[in-house]
Scaffold this motif. Structure first.
Motif, short mmCIF file in Angstrom:
data_model
loop_
_atom_site.label_atom_id
_atom_site.label_comp_id
_atom_site.label_asym_id
_atom_site.label_seq_id
_atom_site.Cartn_x
_atom_site.Cartn_y
_atom_site.Cartn_z
N LEU A 67 0.25 -1.05 11.53
CA LEU A 67 -0.74 -1.16 10.46
C LEU A 67 -0.56 -0.11 9.36
O LEU A 67 -0.59 -0.46 8.16
N PRO A 68 -0.36 1.18 9.69
CA PRO A 68 -0.13 2.16 8.62
C PRO A 68 1.13 1.85 7.80
O PRO A 68 1.14 1.99 6.57
N GLN A 69 2.20 1.41 8.49
CA GLN A 69 3.43 1.05 7.78
C GLN A 69 3.20 -0.15 6.87
O GLN A 69 3.69 -0.18 5.74
N LEU A 70 2.44 -1.13 7.36
CA LEU A 70 2.16 -2.32 6.56
C LEU A 70 1.37 -1.97 5.31
O LEU A 70 1.61 -2.53 4.23
N GLY A 71 0.45 -1.01 5.44
CA GLY A 71 -0.30 -0.56 4.28
C GLY A 71 0.59 0.09 3.23
O GLY A 71 0.45 -0.17 2.03
N ARG A 72 1.53 0.93 3.69
CA ARG A 72 2.46 1.56 2.75
C ARG A 72 3.40 0.54 2.13
O ARG A 72 3.75 0.64 0.95
N LEU A 73 3.83 -0.45 2.92
CA LEU A 73 4.69 -1.50 2.39
C LEU A 73 3.97 -2.34 1.34
O LEU A 73 4.57 -2.74 0.33
N ALA A 74 2.67 -2.60 1.57
CA ALA A 74 1.87 -3.34 0.58
C ALA A 74 1.76 -2.53 -0.72
O ALA A 74 1.80 -3.10 -1.83
N LEU A 75 1.64 -1.21 -0.59
CA LEU A 75 1.59 -0.34 -1.77
C LEU A 75 2.91 -0.42 -2.55
O LEU A 75 2.91 -0.51 -3.78
#
Length: 307
Positions: A67-75
């Motif tokens: 989830l944290p990685q997905l948030g950074r990827l979305a950014l």
């Protein structure tokens, strides 16, 4: 890192810059024929397909980020794909490719200063001078290539502001993958950011009513070639090469290669279109290369310590 590996990385980044040198011309060509939002969406739909096909043929499974990685990827997808390309295509509605490339040549300075401020990356006199030389050389090449192209209409400030948005978006995209490049790798990071950015672009295009059969039928073969160049070469392959360069030598040293964009555009114009290649352009190119050398010159070892 071994010198041979460094050389391979430099060659890869130079090739990436050569590809990006042509994106302004392709984008400017599309700007008069295809809606900017639709062009951006189609570019990255093609990029997404190319990346997924490459991974399928190479038998590389798509990673499952937490989830944290997905948030950074979305950014990354928002700033590097969605925001950058809206600024890119809409900016080219107001100003020419030469003027836009001059503004984008600020990227090395923005990335270098941001790395220094945010990540305490060392920016010594050599790197600072190298960045300054890259900016100066790029300015000489662009001005001598098309001095009239730097002039703008009364509303050219809109284009300048939008292309400046490209610089900001690319800076975030370059620096925001610092940990992701190490944990997921360049290919997975680029693929996920492109997929998420494409989803944002496509959803916006659909909601705004720009994605219609009439608009798609208006795209002819020359525009399709430009979109394929932008999507497959200028996005899928080039983004992977750039992120791999960041992983290997850092954002500042990789970012200075962006100064080669106008030079490669000029060389391609001279070779393919028989455009003039003047002595000032040649000198500007030499200054750019000197700047890149200074930024990537290895630091001298501290006396008394092993290499």
């Amino acid at each position: 890192m071994k010198p041979s590996t460094d050389c391979l990385t430099y060659l890869k980044l130079a090739a990436v810059s050569m590809i990006w040198g042509g994106t302004f011309v392709a984008g400017r060509y599309l700007s008069g024929a295809v809606d900017p939002l639709l062009a951006a969406s189609l570019r990255f739909v093609l990029a997404s397909v190319a990346l997924l096909l490459f991974m399928a043929f190479a038998r590389i499974p798509l990673a499952r980020p937490n989830l944290p990685q997905l948030g950074r990827l979305a950014l990354l997808g928002f700033f590097g794909i969605f925001f950058y390309n809206l600024c890119f295509f809409y900016g080219l509605q107001y100003i020419g490719a030469s003027r836009a490339s001059l503004i984008v040549a600020l990227n090395p300075a923005v990335i270098g200063l941001s790395s220094c401020l945010l990540f305490k990356e060392r920016l010594g006199p050599g790197k600072a001078l190298g960045i300054a030389l890259c900016l100066a050389g790029a300015a000489v090449v662009i001005v001598k290539r098309d001095p009239l192209g730097l002039q703008g209409a009364t509303d050219a400030w809109r284009g300048d502001l939008l292309i400046a948005g490209c610089v900001a978006g690319w800076g975030i995209y370059s620096l925001g993958a610092r940990t992701l490049n190490q944990s997921l790798g360049p290919l997975q990071t680029v693929t996920w950011s492109v997929l998420l950015g494409t989803l944002m672009l496509t959803a916006t295009t659909l909601l705004s009513g720009r994605l219609t059969l009439v608009a798609l039928n208006a795209i002819h073969l020359p525009q399709l070639y430009s979109l394929l160049y932008l999507g497959v070469l200028g996005s899928a392959l080039a983004y992977i090469g750039y992120y791999d360069g960041i992983r290997r030598i850092g954002a500042t040293r990789s970012g200075v290669f962006i100064a080669l964009n106008p030079l490669t555009a000029v060389i391609c114009g001279a070779v393919l279109l028989d455009e003039p290649f003047t002595v000032p352009m040649l000198l500007g190119g030499a200054v750019i290369l000197a700047g890149i050398y200074l930024c990537n010159k290895p630091l001298a070892p501290v006396r008394g310590m092993g290499i």
